[in-house]
Design an enzyme around this catalytic site. Structure first.
Site, PDB file in Angstrom:
ATOM      1  CE  LYS A  92      -3.993   2.115   0.321  1.00  0.00           C
ATOM      2  NZ  LYS A  92      -3.579   3.073  -0.657  1.00  0.00           N
ATOM      3  CD  GLN A 113       3.181   4.734   2.208  1.00  0.00           C
ATOM      4  OE1 GLN A 113       3.944   5.455   1.656  1.00  0.00           O
ATOM      5  NE2 GLN A 113       1.985   4.877   2.981  1.00  0.00           N
ATOM      6  CE  LYS A 116       4.114   7.725   5.825  1.00  0.00           C
ATOM      7  NZ  LYS A 116       4.170   8.602   4.622  1.00  0.00           N
ATOM      8  CE  LYS A 128       4.684   7.320  -1.999  1.00  0.00           C
ATOM      9  NZ  LYS A 128       3.572   7.703  -0.995  1.00  0.00           N
ATOM     10  N   GLY A 167      -3.045   8.184  -4.177  1.00  0.00           N
ATOM     11  CA  GLY A 167      -2.419   9.382  -4.944  1.00  0.00           C
ATOM     12  C   GLY A 167      -1.341   9.885  -3.892  1.00  0.00           C
ATOM     13  CG  ASP A 168       2.775  11.204  -2.826  1.00  0.00           C
ATOM     14  OD1 ASP A 168       2.745  10.742  -1.686  1.00  0.00           O
ATOM     15  OD2 ASP A 168       3.947  11.522  -3.412  1.00  0.00           O
ATOM     16  CB  THR A 212      -2.133  13.802   4.694  1.00  0.00           C
ATOM     17  OG1 THR A 212      -2.338  12.488   3.630  1.00  0.00           O
ATOM     18  CG2 THR A 212      -0.560  13.641   5.008  1.00  0.00           C
ATOM     19  CG  ASN A 243      -4.863  16.649  -0.321  1.00  0.00           C
ATOM     20  OD1 ASN A 243      -6.262  17.251  -0.388  1.00  0.00           O
ATOM     21  ND2 ASN A 243      -4.863  15.557   0.502  1.00  0.00           N
ATOM     22  CB  SER A 380      -5.515   4.832   1.739  1.00  0.00           C
ATOM     23  OG  SER A 380      -5.362   5.921   1.068  1.00  0.00           O
TER      24      SER A 380
END
Length: 448
Positions: A92, A113, A116, A128, A167-168, A212, A243, A380
């Site tokens: 993820k 990630q 996290k 990622k 998204g990022d 976030t 964002n 997410s």
């Protein structure tokens, strides 16, 4: 060989195998050295090669993306997906579209990630992806064609029980929509759980847009409350105006803080009366223009070219929400000199190792990215849960779950930091808390 020598040996092997990947080296170094007390207490992790395995991606893909622009010219970009670790759940992690994207950046983000995602307490592994495509100044049709060609290759490697991108930077609701539409066409099935950050009318979750930024503020608020400090009335500088920054500002203002500056890649605005968020949202989310437009609407505000000097503004709290390594050693010293009491990382690895060290040595409360900005991936995962049960929770329900997740991340970071002899060091606490869950899962599953 003692534990410190062992960790150094593994790190040197990472340098040797991944030459030239500076961002990846930085991320690995920061985590590995903080885990030394863990290996002293748990030699079984050393015996089973947990460290050697966790720093090596399970799979990584690089692929060509040809597409045609509005002038009929053929363009070629490079795509990436790194599947780092799925010990506790499907891979993820977001997709980043930005001209600076390369394998090193994707690997550093994927490695971060792992921990996290573990910290959220939800069953998701680390991955990622992205491309060096730049969506800035592209038409909707160009972005659609690029996303469709990107997904034509990516779809082979993802799935709702295998790898779930989101998204990022450069990938928002518009891009996720185009990507999902192409995946659906290629698979001839409706697998809502394959992507997160979707529109609300086709499987998305409420609070995902805000997650976030909100989560960052929830973590920082817990960190301050742990020291008997209130956010109320605090002067805050937030870098970025995407964002994460926008919704961090929204939550900060809701909790009574005063945000006086934000930025984009060209420069920053300073408004001593407090940033007008409605104006920033109109410029960035509707008009898709540069932040300098703000001064047209607010004559008392000032715009400065160049975004790094935003850290010279005296403030109580600094929230770097733009990109990696935006706060260097000198920036950190300037913030400390000007009286900053807390720093919360909204972006991924926005502070250099030297900057982090300076903050910690000078008693600044420091919320590291893998803990403080985990709210996005947490929601997410909640979106994945809603897709699985074919049901949607209300905004209030999701927001409350997010708040509880961020509190748990803070509590676990504090607990692990104290247990391993580093009280008030949330960097080490978060690294250890995230690592232990993944390491134990890897031990149980054998050497695979």
């Amino acid at each position: 060989m003692n534990t410190k020598e062992y960790v150094e040996k593994v790190y040197n092997e990472v340098l040797k195998r991944n030459s030239g990947e500076d961002e990846f080296h930085q991320a690995v170094k920061e985590v590995l050295h903080s885990l030394i007390p863990v290996f002293e207490k748990h030699p079984e992790y050393v015996e089973n090669g947990i460290l050697e395995r966790i720093v090596e991606p399970e799979r990584q893909f690089i692929f060509r993306i040809p597409w045609v622009d509005d002038n009929g010219q053929v363009r070629v970009n490079r795509g990436f997906r790194v599947q780092f670790n799925n010990a506790i759940g499907p891979y993820k992690g977001g997709l980043r579209f930005h001209p600076t994207v390369n394998l090193s950046i994707i690997k550093f983000l994927g490695f971060e990630q792992i921990l996290k995602n573990s910290l959220t307490g939800l069953p998701i592994g680390g991955g990622k992806g992205g491309s060096d495509f730049d969506p800035k100044d592209k038409s909707d049709r160009e972005i659609m064609r690029f996303c469709q060609n990107f997904m034509t290759e990516l779809y082979k490697y993802i799935g709702q029980d295998m790898d779930v991108p989101a998204g990022d930077i450069g990938v928002g609701g518009r891009e996720i929509g185009y990507l999902f539409g192409q995946y659906k066409k290629l698979k001839s099935s409706y697998e809502a759980g394959v992507l997160t950050g979707k529109g609300l009318n086709y499987g998305g979750s409420l609070v995902r847009t805000e997650a976030t930024g909100y989560g960052l503020v929830y973590f920082v608020d817990e960190m301050l409350k742990g020291k008997g400090i209130s956010l109320q009335g605090k002067k805050v500088v937030v870098s970025g105006s995407g964002n994460v920054a926008i919704y961090a500002i929204e939550k900060l203002q809701e909790l009574g803080a005063k945000v006086v500056a934000c930025s984009d890649s060209n420069g920053y605005i300073y408004d001593e009366n407090g940033i007008n968020l409605d104006t920033v949202k109109r410029i960035k989310e509707v008009e898709r223009k540069r932040i300098k437009e703000y001064v047209k609407y607010h004559k008392e505000a000032k715009y400065y070219e160049g975004c790094r000097s935003i850290w010279t503004i005296p403030c109580d709290i600094a929230l770097p929400c733009a990109t990696q390594n935006e706060i260097n050693d000198e920036d950190a010293k300037g913030l400390i000199k000007n009286g900053v009491i807390a720093v919360g990382e909204g972006a991924n690895m926005p502070s250099t190792l030297g900057a982090v060290d300076a903050f910690l040595k000078n008693g600044v409360l420091f919320a590291p990215a893998k803990a403080a900005n985990a709210g996005g991936v947490a929601v997410s995962a909640l979106e994945m849960s809603q897709n699985s049960i074919r049901y949607s929770w209300s905004f209030e329900e999701v927001d409350e779950k997010l708040k509880n997740i961020m509190k748990n991340i803070y509590d676990n970071s504090v607990k692990c930091a104290k247990e391993y002899g580093y009280e008030d060091n949330y960097v080490i606490g978060a690294n250890i808390a995230g690592f232990l869950k993944v390491a134990d899962a890897m031990m149980m599953q054998g050497i695979v």
